[in-house]
Design an enzyme around this catalytic site. Structure first.
Site, PDB file in Angstrom:
ATOM      1  CD  GLU A 166      38.551 -14.253  -0.461  1.00  8.92           C
ATOM      2  OE1 GLU A 166      39.187 -13.540  -1.274  1.00  8.92           O
ATOM      3  OE2 GLU A 166      38.188 -15.412  -0.717  1.00  8.92           O
ATOM      4  CD  GLU A 364      34.161 -17.107  -2.048  1.00 12.39           C
ATOM      5  OE1 GLU A 364      35.153 -17.363  -2.790  1.00 12.39           O
ATOM      6  OE2 GLU A 364      33.812 -15.947  -1.781  1.00 12.39           O
TER       7      GLU A 364
END
Length: 460
Positions: A166, A364
């Site tokens: 991220e 995820e």
């Protein structure tokens, strides 16, 4: 009806060094920004829980990897802690860290679990943060050297590498929205950090290619699909701007090799364009990845602005859209976020149509629930809600795959309940429950269901 996946599909879970490893005396680990902030800004952390112990993976990795095998994982993503491996961020390597990561990787492989290794999961070494973190190009050079060290030490066995988890978050949460240390609120500095992270990613990929290692390298993206309130042009524009700032700004650079022209126009107009060299632009244009990880938790719903932004306020993407609270949306009340399984299908289609249908996997996806002890019956957490959540998301994922999306795997967040940034153990995510007082880890109903899922390559 059976929802079936390929026999080669990667099944497992994701974790990160800071959230799972913990520390032990004399382990040689250097301090990172979370070690520092959870002590010095302890009031910002739920129940004041620091990074000291987290989920004990540093201590328990052998038993933990056995527990992964017990529920049929064939892959597992975690990160290397930069400040554990190179305590000051540059310079001497910590031999105890090398020993730990070697043993961890070897144990995973011994148990038939493919290690997916990420280099950076929000955990800047404190010594380098004191030098400006990713605002400082010397820290980009230090990251490149750190990446090279990891490839040299572990690249003979690790076949799947990821440069960042991220990349938007260290910039947005650390330099604009006051959620992560160093708690700066300044868009231009945030934009500079994001750009330098993208450059660092490219440098690491370049090094990996030069070393001709027998694996693949990619990045883990947090993609929040954007949905406008309506088809009114003002709402559509709001959605376009939210997507431009929070998704395309990083995805286009990494997956298309260039920043969106419209983003540059907006930043020039508001005097927010960071310093970007011609060399950087060339590097970005010449760098491609092999594999993309996608983290998906929630959608972003937006509408046209209802009020003009404060002209004296801090410039931010939210100058161009308001959050839209859709009536009847389904909520995870523990996290305060919407549950929208179809979002995973929409992301898959976006990758397929806009980003060259690159190979990707769900890196995820999961649901964090507060007070899970209320669901314990006969010594096991009866988390049917997690099983239902997984089934819904996997059903939409399979639909996208049937339509040609190149999805190679699914990793849930997370293997065992872990420490969350700011939230500590408020919400539980794991296939295994962690007892905070004893460190004991026990499988939940969802873990047993996941084992069957993997063994059957699907579910009814």
């Amino acid at each position: 009806m059976k929802i079936e996946f390929p026999k080669t599909f990667f099944w497992g879970a994701a974790s990160s060094a800071t959230q799972a490893e913990g520390r032990e005396r004399e382990d040689g680990k250097g301090e990172n920004i979370w070690d520092y902030a959870s002590k010095e800004y302890n009031h910002r952390f739920y129940d004041g829980v620091t990074t000291e112990n987290t989920s004990y993976f540093y201590r328990d990795y052998e038993q933990d990897i056995q527990k992964m095998q017990d529920i049929s994982f064939n892959s597992f993503r975690t990160s290397i802690s930069w400040s554990r491996l190179i305590p000051k961020g540059t310079g001497a390597v910590n031999p105890k860290a090398v020993e730990f990561y070697n043993k961890m990787i070897d144990k995973l492989l011994e148990k038939g679990i493919e290690p997916f290794i990420n280099l950076y999961h929000f955990d800047m070494p404190m010594e380098l943060q004191n030098q400006g973190g990713f605002e400082n190009r010397e820290v980009v050079a230090a990251y490149k050297e750190y990446a090279k060290t990891c490839f040299e030490l572990f690249g003979d066995r690790v076949k799947y590498w990821f440069t960042f988890n991220e990349p938007m978050i260290p910039a947005e949460a650390g330099y604009l929205h006051d959620r992560h240390y160093p708690y700066v609120v300044d868009f231009k500095r945030a934009a500079s950090v994001l750009h330098n992270i993208i450059v660092a990613h490219c440098e690491a990929v370049q090094i990996y290619r030069e070393m001709k290692l027998p694996g693949k390298i990619g990045i883990i993206m947090d993609v929040i699909p954007v949905y406008p309130r309506s088809q009114n042009p003002a709402d559509l524009h709001a959605a376009e701007m939210a997507d431009l700032f929070y998704t395309k700004s990083v995805n286009d650079a990494i997956l298309k090799g260039k920043y969106p022209a419209k983003l540059k126009e907006v930043l020039i107009k508001y005097d927010q364009l960071p310093e970007i060299s011609a060399t950087d632009i060339t590097l970005i244009s010449e760098t491609s990845i092999d594999l993309l990880g996608i983290n998906y938790y929630r959608p972003r719903r937006v509408k046209a602005k209802e009020c003009l932004p404060n002209p004296e306020g801090v410039f931010s993407p939210e100058w161009f859209f308001d959050e839209y609270v859709m009536p009847g949306r389904r909520m995870n009340t523990s996290r305060g976020i919407e549950i929208y399984p179809k979002g995973i299908y929409d992301i898959a289609k976006k990758i397929q149509t806009e980003y060259g249908n690159i190979d990707w996997f769900v890196s995820e996806n999961g649901i964090g629930i507060e007070g899970e002890e209320a669901f314990i019956e006969e010594g096991i957490v009866q988390d049917q809600y997690r099983i239902d959540f997984l089934k819904e998301h996997l059903t939409y994922l399979k639909k996208a795959m049937e339509e040609g999306s190149n999805c190679l795997g699914y990793h849930m967040w997370t293997f065992v309940d872990c420490w969350s940034w700011g939230n500590a153990y408020k919400n539980r995510y794991g296939f295994y429950r962690l007892e905070l007082e004893t460190g004991e880890k026990s499988v939940k109903k969802s873990g047993l269901w996941f084992k069957e899922l993997v063994q059957q390559n699907g579910f009814d």
